[in-house]
Design a protein around this motif. Structure first.
Motif, PDB file in Angstrom:
ATOM      1  N   LYS A 123     -75.256  86.840  74.301  1.00  0.00           N
ATOM      2  CA  LYS A 123     -75.026  85.676  73.434  1.00  0.00           C
ATOM      3  C   LYS A 123     -73.603  85.628  72.894  1.00  0.00           C
ATOM      4  O   LYS A 123     -73.021  84.551  72.759  1.00  0.00           O
ATOM      5  CB  LYS A 123     -76.025  85.727  72.273  1.00  0.00           C
ATOM      6  CG  LYS A 123     -76.045  84.507  71.419  1.00  0.00           C
ATOM      7  CD  LYS A 123     -77.184  84.579  70.415  1.00  0.00           C
ATOM      8  CE  LYS A 123     -77.261  83.313  69.604  1.00  0.00           C
ATOM      9  NZ  LYS A 123     -78.350  83.341  68.636  1.00  0.00           N
ATOM     10  N   TYR A 124     -73.030  86.782  72.556  1.00  0.00           N
ATOM     11  CA  TYR A 124     -71.685  86.852  71.983  1.00  0.00           C
ATOM     12  C   TYR A 124     -70.814  87.743  72.852  1.00  0.00           C
ATOM     13  O   TYR A 124     -71.220  88.838  73.223  1.00  0.00           O
ATOM     14  CB  TYR A 124     -71.733  87.406  70.555  1.00  0.00           C
ATOM     15  CG  TYR A 124     -72.577  86.571  69.641  1.00  0.00           C
ATOM     16  CD1 TYR A 124     -72.164  85.306  69.244  1.00  0.00           C
ATOM     17  CD2 TYR A 124     -73.802  87.027  69.182  1.00  0.00           C
ATOM     18  CE1 TYR A 124     -72.947  84.517  68.424  1.00  0.00           C
ATOM     19  CE2 TYR A 124     -74.592  86.249  68.348  1.00  0.00           C
ATOM     20  CZ  TYR A 124     -74.154  84.999  67.978  1.00  0.00           C
ATOM     21  OH  TYR A 124     -74.931  84.222  67.161  1.00  0.00           O
TER      22      TYR A 124
ATOM     23  N   ARG B 105     -70.212  78.378  70.330  1.00  0.00           N
ATOM     24  CA  ARG B 105     -71.411  79.008  69.769  1.00  0.00           C
ATOM     25  C   ARG B 105     -71.332  79.025  68.242  1.00  0.00           C
ATOM     26  O   ARG B 105     -70.263  78.871  67.662  1.00  0.00           O
ATOM     27  CB  ARG B 105     -71.547  80.424  70.284  1.00  0.00           C
ATOM     28  CG  ARG B 105     -71.809  80.487  71.774  1.00  0.00           C
ATOM     29  CD  ARG B 105     -72.441  81.822  72.117  1.00  0.00           C
ATOM     30  NE  ARG B 105     -72.743  81.905  73.511  1.00  0.00           N
ATOM     31  CZ  ARG B 105     -73.918  81.544  74.034  1.00  0.00           C
ATOM     32  NH1 ARG B 105     -74.854  81.066  73.267  1.00  0.00           N
ATOM     33  NH2 ARG B 105     -74.137  81.659  75.324  1.00  0.00           N
ATOM     34  N   VAL B 106     -72.487  79.281  67.649  1.00  0.00           N
ATOM     35  CA  VAL B 106     -72.581  79.390  66.194  1.00  0.00           C
ATOM     36  C   VAL B 106     -72.995  80.809  65.845  1.00  0.00           C
ATOM     37  O   VAL B 106     -73.872  81.388  66.486  1.00  0.00           O
ATOM     38  CB  VAL B 106     -73.605  78.376  65.638  1.00  0.00           C
ATOM     39  CG1 VAL B 106     -73.851  78.611  64.157  1.00  0.00           C
ATOM     40  CG2 VAL B 106     -73.142  76.953  65.900  1.00  0.00           C
ATOM     41  N   LEU B 107     -72.344  81.361  64.837  1.00  0.00           N
ATOM     42  CA  LEU B 107     -72.728  82.642  64.260  1.00  0.00           C
ATOM     43  C   LEU B 107     -73.257  82.302  62.880  1.00  0.00           C
ATOM     44  O   LEU B 107     -72.483  82.027  61.962  1.00  0.00           O
ATOM     45  CB  LEU B 107     -71.514  83.578  64.200  1.00  0.00           C
ATOM     46  CG  LEU B 107     -71.748  85.016  63.779  1.00  0.00           C
ATOM     47  CD1 LEU B 107     -72.770  85.711  64.672  1.00  0.00           C
ATOM     48  CD2 LEU B 107     -70.441  85.783  63.806  1.00  0.00           C
TER      49      LEU B 107
ATOM     50  N   LYS C  46     -77.670  91.574  71.838  1.00  0.00           N
ATOM     51  CA  LYS C  46     -77.179  90.187  71.789  1.00  0.00           C
ATOM     52  C   LYS C  46     -75.897  90.016  72.602  1.00  0.00           C
ATOM     53  O   LYS C  46     -75.181  89.031  72.445  1.00  0.00           O
ATOM     54  CB  LYS C  46     -76.919  89.756  70.341  1.00  0.00           C
ATOM     55  CG  LYS C  46     -78.093  89.924  69.412  1.00  0.00           C
ATOM     56  CD  LYS C  46     -79.256  89.077  69.828  1.00  0.00           C
ATOM     57  CE  LYS C  46     -80.401  89.241  68.831  1.00  0.00           C
ATOM     58  NZ  LYS C  46     -81.646  88.721  69.323  1.00  0.00           N
TER      59      LYS C  46
ATOM     60  N   ASP D 172     -64.747  85.076  72.397  1.00  0.00           N
ATOM     61  CA  ASP D 172     -65.435  83.805  72.194  1.00  0.00           C
ATOM     62  C   ASP D 172     -65.011  83.217  70.857  1.00  0.00           C
ATOM     63  O   ASP D 172     -64.768  83.958  69.891  1.00  0.00           O
ATOM     64  CB  ASP D 172     -66.958  83.990  72.145  1.00  0.00           C
ATOM     65  CG  ASP D 172     -67.621  84.065  73.501  1.00  0.00           C
ATOM     66  OD1 ASP D 172     -66.926  83.895  74.526  1.00  0.00           O
ATOM     67  OD2 ASP D 172     -68.850  84.304  73.521  1.00  0.00           O
TER      68      ASP D 172
ATOM     69  N   VAL E 188     -66.356  81.023  67.753  1.00  0.00           N
ATOM     70  CA  VAL E 188     -67.636  80.661  67.151  1.00  0.00           C
ATOM     71  C   VAL E 188     -67.397  79.930  65.835  1.00  0.00           C
ATOM     72  O   VAL E 188     -66.342  80.067  65.217  1.00  0.00           O
ATOM     73  CB  VAL E 188     -68.528  81.905  66.888  1.00  0.00           C
ATOM     74  CG1 VAL E 188     -68.940  82.570  68.184  1.00  0.00           C
ATOM     75  CG2 VAL E 188     -67.842  82.883  65.964  1.00  0.00           C
TER      76      VAL E 188
END
Length: 132
Positions: A32-33, A2-4, A29, A37, A39
Motif C-alpha cells: 500500500k505504501y 494515496r491517503v495516510l 502494508k 510515494d 500521500v
C-alpha cells in the motif's frame, strides 16, 4: 495519490508540530505504501468528512515483528511512548484485538511537504549568503 489517514484528532497537533513522523500499522502494508510515494495525510473516520493536515512523502517502509520495533521508531509514531509494551497496548486499543510480539507491523516514515519554504527558495535563487 494515496491517503495516510489517522482516526484520532489527538494526532492532528502532533502531526502539525512535526512530532509524529511515522505510523506503525498492524500487518504488512508494504503493498500500500512505498518509498517516495506522495500521500495526503488526513484525520477522520471512514464515510465521514476528513481534514487534510498536509501532503507528505514516504521516506521509508519497513515490515518487521512487533518485538523488533526500536524505541526510536515507537517515538516517531507516538512521542509519548518508547517501549514495545506501550506500543502493543496502543495497537490493541486501535485495532480492538490482542497484539503479540510476533505480530507483523509496518513502520511507515514520512516527511511533510512544505510549499515554498523561504530558506529553500532563497538557497535555490542564490540568496542568503550562498556564494555562487
Amino acid at each position: 495519490m494515496r491517503v495516510l489517514n489517522f482516526y484520532s484528532s489527538a494526532f492532528a497537533d502532533q502531526l502539525r508540530r512535526g512530532r509524529k513522523t511515522a505510523t506503525i500499522r498492524l500487518g504488512d502494508k508494504s503493498h500500500k505504501y512505498r518509498k517516495n510515494d506522495c500521500v495526503v495525510v488526513t484525520i477522520g473516520y471512514q464515510h465521514s468528512p476528513r481534514e487534510k493536515i498536509f501532503n507528505a512523502v514516504i521516506d521509508q517502509v519497513e515490515v518487521k515483528r512487533v518485538r523488533d520495533l526500536s524505541p526510536r521508531e515507537i517515538e516517531h509514531d507516538n512521542p509519548e511512548f518508547r517501549r514495545v509494551d506501550e506500543m502493543v497496548h496502543f495497537l490493541e486499543r486501535i485495532y480492538d484485538r490482542a497484539v503479540t510480539l510476533d505480530d507483523t507491523v509496518t513502520v511507515v516514515r514520512f516527511s511533510q511537504i512544505i510549499e515554498n519554504p523561504p530558506e529553500l527558495r532563497d538557497r535555490l535563487h542564490g540568496l542568503g549568503g550562498a556564494n555562487n
